[in-house]
Motif scaffolding. Structure first.
Motif, PDB file in Angstrom:
ATOM      1  N   ALA A   1     -28.702 -96.570  47.811  1.00  0.00           N
ATOM      2  CA  ALA A   1     -27.849 -97.450  46.999  1.00  0.00           C
ATOM      3  C   ALA A   1     -26.659 -97.857  47.857  1.00  0.00           C
ATOM      4  O   ALA A   1     -26.819 -98.575  48.841  1.00  0.00           O
ATOM      5  CB  ALA A   1     -27.445 -96.724  45.728  1.00  0.00           C
ATOM      6  N   GLY A   2     -25.470 -97.339  47.566  1.00  0.00           N
ATOM      7  CA  GLY A   2     -24.313 -97.695  48.391  1.00  0.00           C
ATOM      8  C   GLY A   2     -24.322 -96.992  49.732  1.00  0.00           C
ATOM      9  O   GLY A   2     -23.663 -97.414  50.684  1.00  0.00           O
ATOM     10  N   GLY A   3     -25.028 -95.876  49.797  1.00  0.00           N
ATOM     11  CA  GLY A   3     -25.085 -95.116  51.051  1.00  0.00           C
ATOM     12  C   GLY A   3     -23.887 -94.212  51.276  1.00  0.00           C
ATOM     13  O   GLY A   3     -23.846 -93.476  52.263  1.00  0.00           O
TER      14      GLY A   3
ATOM     15  N   LEU B   1     -32.072-100.512  47.655  1.00  0.00           N
ATOM     16  CA  LEU B   1     -32.051-101.244  46.381  1.00  0.00           C
ATOM     17  C   LEU B   1     -31.159-102.479  46.466  1.00  0.00           C
ATOM     18  O   LEU B   1     -30.891-103.140  45.468  1.00  0.00           O
ATOM     19  CB  LEU B   1     -31.559-100.323  45.259  1.00  0.00           C
ATOM     20  CG  LEU B   1     -32.380 -99.044  45.057  1.00  0.00           C
ATOM     21  CD1 LEU B   1     -31.810 -98.212  43.899  1.00  0.00           C
ATOM     22  CD2 LEU B   1     -33.848 -99.380  44.780  1.00  0.00           C
TER      23      LEU B   1
ATOM     24  N   GLY C   1      -7.846 -89.822  45.940  1.00  0.00           N
ATOM     25  CA  GLY C   1      -9.188 -90.168  46.389  1.00  0.00           C
ATOM     26  C   GLY C   1     -10.086 -88.994  46.698  1.00  0.00           C
ATOM     27  O   GLY C   1     -11.234 -89.176  47.084  1.00  0.00           O
TER      28      GLY C   1
ATOM     29  N   THR D   1     -22.937 -91.548  49.977  1.00  0.00           N
ATOM     30  CA  THR D   1     -23.280 -90.132  50.056  1.00  0.00           C
ATOM     31  C   THR D   1     -24.492 -89.922  50.952  1.00  0.00           C
ATOM     32  O   THR D   1     -24.484 -89.062  51.839  1.00  0.00           O
ATOM     33  CB  THR D   1     -23.562 -89.574  48.644  1.00  0.00           C
ATOM     34  OG1 THR D   1     -22.350 -89.667  47.897  1.00  0.00           O
ATOM     35  CG2 THR D   1     -24.021 -88.130  48.702  1.00  0.00           C
TER      36      THR D   1
ATOM     37  N   ALA E   1     -36.673 -91.942  49.326  1.00  0.00           N
ATOM     38  CA  ALA E   1     -35.402 -91.842  48.608  1.00  0.00           C
ATOM     39  C   ALA E   1     -34.786 -93.219  48.483  1.00  0.00           C
ATOM     40  O   ALA E   1     -34.928 -94.059  49.378  1.00  0.00           O
ATOM     41  CB  ALA E   1     -34.443 -90.912  49.353  1.00  0.00           C
TER      42      ALA E   1
ATOM     43  N   GLU F   1     -38.791 -91.362  40.306  1.00  0.00           N
ATOM     44  CA  GLU F   1     -38.121 -92.080  39.217  1.00  0.00           C
ATOM     45  C   GLU F   1     -36.767 -92.546  39.712  1.00  0.00           C
ATOM     46  O   GLU F   1     -36.136 -91.876  40.527  1.00  0.00           O
ATOM     47  CB  GLU F   1     -37.946 -91.115  38.038  1.00  0.00           C
ATOM     48  CG  GLU F   1     -37.755 -91.775  36.712  1.00  0.00           C
ATOM     49  CD  GLU F   1     -37.775 -90.746  35.569  1.00  0.00           C
ATOM     50  OE1 GLU F   1     -38.199 -91.104  34.474  1.00  0.00           O
ATOM     51  OE2 GLU F   1     -37.344 -89.585  35.794  1.00  0.00           O
TER      52      GLU F   1
ATOM     53  N   ILE G   1     -12.167 -93.122  41.630  1.00  0.00           N
ATOM     54  CA  ILE G   1     -13.104 -92.597  42.628  1.00  0.00           C
ATOM     55  C   ILE G   1     -12.619 -92.988  44.020  1.00  0.00           C
ATOM     56  O   ILE G   1     -12.333 -94.157  44.286  1.00  0.00           O
ATOM     57  CB  ILE G   1     -14.521 -93.186  42.409  1.00  0.00           C
ATOM     58  CG1 ILE G   1     -15.079 -92.743  41.062  1.00  0.00           C
ATOM     59  CG2 ILE G   1     -15.447 -92.773  43.551  1.00  0.00           C
ATOM     60  CD1 ILE G   1     -16.406 -93.394  40.710  1.00  0.00           C
TER      61      ILE G   1
ATOM     62  N   GLN H   1     -18.134 -89.842  58.293  1.00  0.00           N
ATOM     63  CA  GLN H   1     -18.403 -89.334  56.946  1.00  0.00           C
ATOM     64  C   GLN H   1     -17.753 -90.197  55.874  1.00  0.00           C
ATOM     65  O   GLN H   1     -17.710 -89.812  54.705  1.00  0.00           O
ATOM     66  CB  GLN H   1     -17.871 -87.898  56.821  1.00  0.00           C
ATOM     67  CG  GLN H   1     -18.684 -86.882  57.615  1.00  0.00           C
ATOM     68  CD  GLN H   1     -20.064 -86.685  57.024  1.00  0.00           C
ATOM     69  OE1 GLN H   1     -20.201 -86.320  55.869  1.00  0.00           O
ATOM     70  NE2 GLN H   1     -21.086 -86.968  57.807  1.00  0.00           N
TER      71      GLN H   1
HETATM   72  C1  FAD Z   1     -14.805 -90.519  51.295  1.00  0.00           C
HETATM   73  C2  FAD Z   1     -15.537 -90.407  49.993  1.00  0.00           C
HETATM   74  C3  FAD Z   1     -14.841 -90.030  48.876  1.00  0.00           C
HETATM   75  C4  FAD Z   1     -15.491 -89.917  47.680  1.00  0.00           C
HETATM   76  N1  FAD Z   1     -14.756 -89.568  46.587  1.00  0.00           N
HETATM   77  C5  FAD Z   1     -15.360 -89.523  45.384  1.00  0.00           C
HETATM   78  C6  FAD Z   1     -14.629 -89.230  44.214  1.00  0.00           C
HETATM   79  O1  FAD Z   1     -13.418 -89.043  44.253  1.00  0.00           O
HETATM   80  N2  FAD Z   1     -15.280 -89.170  43.033  1.00  0.00           N
HETATM   81  C7  FAD Z   1     -16.619 -89.417  42.958  1.00  0.00           C
HETATM   82  O2  FAD Z   1     -17.137 -89.378  41.860  1.00  0.00           O
HETATM   83  N3  FAD Z   1     -17.330 -89.709  44.031  1.00  0.00           N
HETATM   84  C8  FAD Z   1     -16.736 -89.778  45.244  1.00  0.00           C
HETATM   85  N4  FAD Z   1     -17.475 -90.088  46.348  1.00  0.00           N
HETATM   86  C9  FAD Z   1     -18.902 -90.318  46.204  1.00  0.00           C
HETATM   87  C10 FAD Z   1     -19.144 -91.818  45.940  1.00  0.00           C
HETATM   88  O3  FAD Z   1     -18.808 -92.132  44.638  1.00  0.00           O
HETATM   89  C11 FAD Z   1     -20.577 -92.210  46.234  1.00  0.00           C
HETATM   90  O4  FAD Z   1     -20.570 -93.577  46.255  1.00  0.00           O
HETATM   91  C12 FAD Z   1     -21.607 -91.765  45.267  1.00  0.00           C
HETATM   92  O5  FAD Z   1     -21.625 -90.380  45.062  1.00  0.00           O
HETATM   93  C13 FAD Z   1     -22.981 -92.136  45.749  1.00  0.00           C
HETATM   94  O6  FAD Z   1     -23.224 -93.453  45.419  1.00  0.00           O
HETATM   95  P1  FAD Z   1     -23.993 -94.410  46.375  1.00  0.00           P
HETATM   96  O7  FAD Z   1     -24.243 -95.632  45.623  1.00  0.00           O
HETATM   97  O8  FAD Z   1     -23.238 -94.555  47.608  1.00  0.00           O
HETATM   98  O9  FAD Z   1     -25.365 -93.633  46.581  1.00  0.00           O
HETATM   99  P2  FAD Z   1     -26.239 -93.270  47.853  1.00  0.00           P
HETATM  100  O10 FAD Z   1     -25.389 -92.540  48.822  1.00  0.00           O
HETATM  101  O11 FAD Z   1     -26.929 -94.481  48.336  1.00  0.00           O
HETATM  102  O12 FAD Z   1     -27.247 -92.311  47.202  1.00  0.00           O
HETATM  103  C14 FAD Z   1     -26.914 -91.050  46.713  1.00  0.00           C
HETATM  104  C15 FAD Z   1     -28.151 -90.329  46.192  1.00  0.00           C
HETATM  105  O13 FAD Z   1     -28.604 -90.947  45.006  1.00  0.00           O
HETATM  106  C16 FAD Z   1     -29.936 -91.436  45.163  1.00  0.00           C
HETATM  107  N5  FAD Z   1     -29.955 -92.695  44.431  1.00  0.00           N
HETATM  108  C17 FAD Z   1     -29.182 -93.780  44.665  1.00  0.00           C
HETATM  109  N6  FAD Z   1     -29.383 -94.720  43.726  1.00  0.00           N
HETATM  110  C18 FAD Z   1     -30.311 -94.234  42.890  1.00  0.00           C
HETATM  111  C19 FAD Z   1     -30.927 -94.728  41.707  1.00  0.00           C
HETATM  112  N7  FAD Z   1     -30.623 -95.936  41.218  1.00  0.00           N
HETATM  113  N8  FAD Z   1     -31.825 -93.950  41.085  1.00  0.00           N
HETATM  114  C20 FAD Z   1     -32.131 -92.725  41.570  1.00  0.00           C
HETATM  115  N9  FAD Z   1     -31.582 -92.206  42.667  1.00  0.00           N
HETATM  116  C21 FAD Z   1     -30.676 -92.949  43.322  1.00  0.00           C
HETATM  117  C22 FAD Z   1     -30.151 -91.530  46.638  1.00  0.00           C
HETATM  118  O14 FAD Z   1     -31.496 -91.406  46.965  1.00  0.00           O
HETATM  119  C23 FAD Z   1     -29.320 -90.369  47.136  1.00  0.00           C
HETATM  120  O15 FAD Z   1     -30.027 -89.180  46.996  1.00  0.00           O
HETATM  121  C24 FAD Z   1     -16.862 -90.184  47.579  1.00  0.00           C
HETATM  122  C25 FAD Z   1     -17.565 -90.552  48.719  1.00  0.00           C
HETATM  123  C26 FAD Z   1     -16.922 -90.668  49.925  1.00  0.00           C
HETATM  124  C27 FAD Z   1     -17.681 -91.071  51.128  1.00  0.00           C
END
Ligand code: FAD
Ligand code: FES
Ligand code: FES
Lengths: 775, 161, 284
Positions: free
Chosen positions: C25-27, C47, C185, C29, C22, C159, C95, B45
């Motif tokens: 992005a970073g994956g 992306l 964190g 979440t 879907a 979108e 974050i 996770q």
């Molecule tokens: C251990 C851990 C701790 C975390 N702690 C925090 C924290 O303290 N604070 C915080 O804010 N976050 C936290 N997060 C969340 C983190 O910031 C994630 O990176 C973020 O929520 C999701 O970004 P991502 O780029 O990884 O998106 P993804 O996981 O790739 O995507 C998330 C969602 O967004 C959609 N999506 C992605 N990019 C786009 C786009 N450009 N347009 C439309 N939809 C899109 C995807 O389809 C998916 O549904 C944490 C995550 C983890 C694993």
């Protein structure tokens, strides 16, 4: 090869772990890393219900998934039951389920994905039963019965049980009821501690394989190959000779891997399929099904005279047992034995109830109930100090046990370094500067203290030391090194006893076929109990070496000595000496036979003296020798939010003798941070019977930014007469005083006594706003 | 395994996999396809850090990285911390510092810690204790209390040329 | 499940039009949720290779445009964010932890819209706008209209977020982000994002957004407007915190109780405003 600094290897040297190179290169194999030819992967189908009768199974859909080799339900398991104290637990739910997440069926398939997919396709027909989610609900008059067969279960001790009460224990000395009249000050309060997850970074798992004769070999994440063997054989009704248990590297155990988890499931799958089967739980399954620290509700009352002399204590505890007994009766009994603390309190009564509920089972966790009661009792020592205007350290020193004093119940206390622990912690923390410390704006800082004791325990142990043909040594103890470093310290002891460098000693991996019995890596016992056997077995090897030398030199055995580097010689005659190589060669090829030293023993000092104490339902007739400690913590509170952080800590612990000081510090530091999590952030939150935060995202243990860097380990060495080189255990005691020390610091900082863990920002803020002066 | 073929560059070597499903993570491929079991699965996770590897020099979670998304990237695992061609049994300085500093207990967190530490050490300046604490804050260790790990990494940073 | 990796924004938008598609992005979440069997998109549109989404640009007027694929670490270290815009870099730096900050993106975080996430209040306080692109074209949505409800945003199906646009912050303003979490964190129990400008004791710019105290970040522009031009003492701060508290709609969860959030967030706002004023007076 990059050499590691191993210049000093004997007792007292901080020798790097024997397996450090294997671990830093990523080559160490843990259970999840193991692969066997033809291996299947298993997955569990878990109960969605907390309490329900199983009416039937439909596994057809799961069986039909391509790649599925075997689906087993409760109907496919024998009727055996396991349990460390009460034999109440089947290998898999049979007839009914007792907690959410309980395994109901298992699947073995060609890969894990297939197994998981198939497991989700199993249909089980349930009839819901009323649920008892908490001890309060479970002792209510109309509560559903969780174990209808409790009265008939086999128990390893005279358990007082009935209804949903799994065990009731009481221990008393003196005349508590009369003693309150002699007290000038009495403090009384209700304390509460939550369930804490062990959170080994390695989730549990097991791998079983069957040979052509139907004999099973089982590897698993474990703290005792012998307990694994006993549990699996009880649950599956196998003769112990049909199961061999081995261990890979273990990604830490804090009690969670002592008793069984998924081992019986993979053994049954392997027996049915004839193929190796591996099952690794995912993190959520591990959270929901393995075990956790018991939630305690404690009522505690302590009385003292005006001059600070402690007079009386009464403590009652209610423990949530969860659905199965596991180690719980022991935890209850042990926590009561610890409830007087390291003090003279002439009148003392402790009693408790362990109540079955429809939650996951609770069990052993570093400290074994002691951190919970110590939180209550050491909070009250501070309250009394406050009421009497005495220094908390002086009050503890004044009441500490004296040489010759017996433990609560009557156990013999041979060594006691408490006074030195208190004095050293006082000095190192500069306690004299006052409890309130200067703090940055918006913050408050204060010191808090707690003292404690713990045991280095008990039960059976052995060691075999063999001299190989070339004079090098193999040590075999059966003790699982779960990461705490026992292989290294046992090797150091063996090396010191034989005066050879540690790299001349190989340590055999535990094997129920070839190792002497070892109850387990638990109860801070390996250094003390196994160490004793190692020294005794090595001494027997030394005797045989000397006997050979005496025959060769034609001199008396008493005139011989071992010399550094694996040599034996005549005292005072430097050039009259032989190498172990020469001696062992003679033994192997000419005279006497190969040299082997063995030792086994079982701890047998009684913990209760019936002339002094009354004990009812106590599961531990013997518990072990005593260690002592004192911890002072500097805590900072944020005035805006109430968030509490520990900024510095001094932990003075009496280990008898530090065989490997670096390892001892590692235990003190790790124990502190795990205890700090328990005190400040960790809480398994239950929604009725169900765990609401079974993930690392929602359950929060300290990170490197939350843990203070300034953890000062102060090693005190009050030699234990029977201990190997004087050593006693350090595995648990470093955690025991942590919640109390932090709570006492918080009370000093905010002026309010908090009696419920964890000390969340919310509780601290409320306490601070309530304000007022402490007591 | 169903899915597409992909070639990953791991510890300097191109390693093809015949078929990777879209949902398959880098961690799974490293462990199950390449036998690189140094990266551990503690949570799947993103929280525990035991699976941390570097991708293009930066520490990331291999359990949250889809294997198909890692094509054309440079992946380094704990097995790759010692440069290829070094004598057998050689250790990187940070590995040696942890081993000698009694900073390894059960060792399950160790590969991830080493990867995060390695990335931190690519900075030139010696690291302060607080920089190391922050840099390792995504790697949980349940055994050590962190102190000896932080000390070891700080020491390794001072020893850098 | 299908995996595609388009290399242009147009191709990405096209790929997203299928049912069950879907963005990846970073994956951090999305993959975590896939691992937990919570979601299984039919098509993953990575992306990763859309270069245009990875940039951050500072326009001559001080507007900063941050591509959706900009990672948290990059935003935390972004030197193009100046004055009050630093609220965003302060939030990014808090974050999660370094490896997650190397993965997660601003687009992914905002699209997921966790109410306890750090960007939403920061963007609301920075008066940011979202640049969205879909099959029908581009549009921009102010942050206040983007975060709608628990995990719900103004994004339409098909979108995606192209960029986040931060208007220039008035020179001399300060941006700050304060987060209360159980451990380092973790997601926030409560958080406060603010942008503040003071001129000789009078408030020239005021934006305060509170995170994790309801389905979307909370801001009271009405009260902020009333406070502009005056001092920012206890009474004024009290007016703002009372108004914010009225708009909170927190829940009990494993991190904290709703009741605590109601009580602690106003205290955090007060403390943050006091500290921001100190920072401003020190830089004078
Ligand atoms: C251990 C851990 C701790 C975390 N702690 C925090 C924290 O303290 N604070 C915080 O804010 N976050 C936290 N997060 C969340 C983190 O910031 C994630 O990176 C973020 O929520 C999701 O970004 P991502 O780029 O990884 O998106 P993804 O996981 O790739 O995507 C998330 C969602 O967004 C959609 N999506 C992605 N990019 C786009 C786009 N450009 N347009 C439309 N939809 C899109 C995807 O389809 C998916 O549904 C944490 C995550 C983890 C694993
Ligand atoms: S397994 Fe990837 S972070 Fe825990
Ligand atoms: S050494 Fe065990 S988790 Fe770190």
């Amino acid at each position: 090869m990059t050499p590691l600094d191993t210049s000093a290897t004997g007792v007292g040297a901080s020798l790097p772990r024997l397996d450090a190179r294997e671990k830093v290169t990523g080559r160490a194999q843990y259970i999840a890393d193991m692969v066997r030819p033809g291996m299947l992967h298993a997955a569990v189908h878990a109960s969605p219900h907390a309490h329900a009768r199983i009416l039937g199974y439909d596994t057809a859909e799961a069986q039909a998934v391509p790649g599925v080799a075997c689906v087993l339900t409760g109907d496919d398991f024998p009727d055996g039951r396991m349990g460390a104290f009460i034999k109440d637990e089947p290998a898999i739910a049979k007839g009914k389920v007792r907690y959410p997440g309980e395994p109901v069926a298992v699947v073995a398939a060609e890969d894990e994905e297939t197994a998981r997919r198939a497991a989700a396709l199993i249909r089980v027909d349930y009839e819901d039963l009323p649920v008892a989610a908490t001890p309060e609900e479970a002792v209510a008059p109309d509560a559903p019965l969780i174990h209808e067969g409790l009265a008939d279960y086999f128990k390893v001790f005279p358990a007082i049980c009935g209804g949903n009460v799994a065990s009731e224990t009481e221990l008393s000395e003196g005349d508590v009821d009369a003693a309150w009249a002699d007290c000038d000050v009495i403090v009384e309060g209700d304390f509460e501690t939550p369930a804490q997850a062990h959170l080994s970074i390695e989730p549990v798992g097991a791998l079983a394989e069957v040979d052509a004769e139907g004999r099973v070999t089982l590897w698993s994440a474990n703290q005792s190959v012998f307990r694994v063997q006993a549990n699996v054989c009880e649950a599956l009704q196998l003769p112990m000779s049909k199961l061999r248990c081995l261990t890979p590297k273990v990604g830490a155990g804090f009690g969670n891997k002592m008793e069984p988890h998924v081992q019986p499931l993979v053994v049954q799958l392997a027996l049915r399929t004839g193929r190796p089967v591996k099952l690794i739980l995912n993190r959520t399954e591990d959270f929901e099904t393995v075990r956790a620290r018991h939630p305690f509700k404690i009522r505690c009352k302590t009385g003292a005279k005006k001059d600070g002399t402690l007079v009386a204590r009464e403590l009652t505890a209610v423990l949530d047992c969860g659905a199965y007994g596991d180690d719980s009766p022991g935890v209850l009994g042990y926590s009561l034995l610890m409830s007087r603390g390291p003090y003279r309190i002439p009148h003392c009564r402790a009693s408790g109830k362990l109540v079955y509920t429809n939650r996951m089972r609770f069990g052993a966790f570093r400290g074994f109930g002691n951190p919970q009661v110590t939180f209550a009792t050491e909070s009250q020592i501070d309250e009394i100090a406050g009421r009497l205007g005495m220094d908390p350290l002086d009050l503890r020193l004044k009441n500490r046990m004296q040489p010759g004093d017996r433990w609560f119940g009557g156990g013999d206390v041979a060594s006691n370094g408490l006074a030195e622990c208190i004095e050293k912690a006082r000095e190192a923390s500069d306690w004299a500067r006052g409890r309130a410390l200067p703090a940055p704006p918006g913050k408050r800082r204060a010191l808090g203290v707690a003292a404690c004791a713990h045991i280095s325990g008990l039960l059976a142990t052995g060691a075999i030391v063999r001299l190989l043909e070339d004079g090098s040594v193999v040590l075999n103890t059966g003790a699982v090194d779960i990461g705490q470093g026992s292989d290294t310290v046992l090797t150091q002891m063996c090396a010191s006893a034989l005066k050879v460098p540690a790299d001349r000693v190989a340590t055999a991996s535990p094997d129920t076929d070839g190792s002497p019995y070892n109850w387990g890596t638990t109860a801070s016992r390996v250094t003390y109990t196994t160490g004793r056997s190692v020294v005794a077995a090595a001494d027997k090897v030394a005797e045989q070496i000397k006997r050979h030398a005496s025959e060769i030199f034609e001199c008396a055995v008493e005139d011989l000595e071992l010399r550094d580097g694996g040599r034996v010689g005549i005292k005072g005659v430097p050039d009259k000496e032989l190498s172990f190589f020469e001696v062992s060669g003679r033994a192997h090829w000419a005279a006497g036979g190969p040299i082997v030293g063995t030792d086994t023993w079982v701890y047998n000092q009684p913990s209760v003296d019936p002339k002094r104490a009354i004990a009812r339902g106590l599961p531990f007739p013997q518990i072990g020798v005593y260690s002592f400690g004192c911890m002072i913590a500097a805590v900072e509170i944020d005035e805006t939010t109430g968030k509490a952080d520990v900024v510095e800590v001094w932990s003075a612990m009496d280990v008898g003798k530090a065989i490997n000081p670096g390892s001892v510090e590692g235990q003190i530091e790790g124990g502190f941070v795990q205890g700090m999590g328990f005190a400040l952030t960790e809480e398994m939150v239950f929604d009725g019977p169900r765990l609401a935060n079974p993930s690392m995202m929602d359950y929060k243990a300290p990170t490197s930014l939350d843990a203070p860097f300034d953890i000062h380990s102060i090693i005190v060495e009050a030699a234990e007469p029977g201990g190997p080189f004087g050593a006693k255990g350090i595995g648990e005691i470093g955690l025991v005083p942590v919640p109390a020390a932090i709570a006492n610091a918080v009370a000093a900082a905010i002026g309010t006594r908090l009696r419920r863990l964890p000390l969340t920002p919310e509780r601290v803020l409320d306490g601070m706003l309530e304000g007022g002066d402490e007591d | 395994m169903t899915g597409e073929p992909v070639t990953l560059r791991v510890n300097g070597a191109e390693r093809p996999v015949a078929a990777v499903a879209p949902w398959t993570t880098l961690l799974t491929v490293l462990r199950d396809e390449f036998g690189l079991t140094g990266a551990k699965r503690g949570c799947n996770q993103g929280v525990c850090g035991a699976c941390t590897v570097t991708i293009d020099g930066e520490p990331v979670r291999s359990c949250l990285s889809l294997a198909l998304n890692c094509a054309d990237r440079d992946i380094v695992t704990v097995e790759g911390l010692v440069p290829a061609g070094a004598p057998a049994g050689a250790l990187a300085p940070v590995q040696q510092a942890l081993a000698e500093g009694n900073a390894v207990q059960c060792g399950f967190c160790t590969p991830g810690i080493l990867i995060s530490a390695h990335a931190l050490l690519r900075r030139n300046a010696p690291l302060t204790v607080d920089e190391v604490r922050a840099g390792l804050s995504g790697n949980l260790c349940r055994c050590s209390g962190y102190k000896k790990i932080v000390e070891a990494v700080a020491r390794a940073s001072e020893a850098r040329p | 499940m299908e995996f595609v990796r388009p290399d242009s924004i147009e191709a990405a938008v096209a790929a997203l039009q299928a049912d069950g598609a879907a963005c990846l992005a970073g994956g951090a979440t999305l993959v975590a949720m896939m691992n937990a069997d919570l979601v299984a998109p039919d098509r993953l549109v990575s992306l990763r290779d859309v270069a245009a989404l990875r940039d951050a640009i500072r326009r001559p007027d001080g507007t900063v445009v941050i591509g959706a694929m900009r990672r948290h670490r990059e935003t935390a270290e972004e030197t193009d964010l100046r004055d009050g815009q630093r609220v965003l870099s302060e939030a990014a730096a808090q974050i999660a932890n370094p490896p997650v900050r190397n993965m997660g993106t601003i687009g992914g975080s905002c699209a997921f819209a966790d109410p306890a996430a750090d960007y939403p209040p920061a963007l609301l306080a920075a008066d940011a706008r979202f640049a969205l692109i879909g099959a029908v074209g581009r549009r921009t949505v102010p942050a206040g209209d983007f975060f709608l409800d628990w995990y719900e945003t103004a994004l339409e199906p098909g979108e995606l977020i192209e960029a986040v646009i931060l208007p220039p912050a008035p020179a001399g303003t300060v941006g700050s982000y304060t987060k209360l979490a159980r451990v380092a964190g973790d997601f926030a129990i409560a958080s406060v994002a603010l942008v503040l400008g003071m001129d000789g004791g009078a408030c020239t710019h005021l934006a305060v957004a509170v995170g994790a105290c309801g389905p979307a970040p909370v801001r009271r522009r009405d009260v902020e407007a009333e406070l502009i031009g005056g001092g920012l003492g206890d009474a004024e701060i009290r007016r703002l915190t009372d108004a914010l508290a009225e708009a909170f709609d927190p829940v009990d969860d494993v991190r904290a109780s709703a009741d605590y959030r109601r009580r602690v967030a106003p205290r955090m706002v007060r403390q943050a405003l006091v500290e921001a004023q100190q920072r401003l007076s020190e830089t004078l």
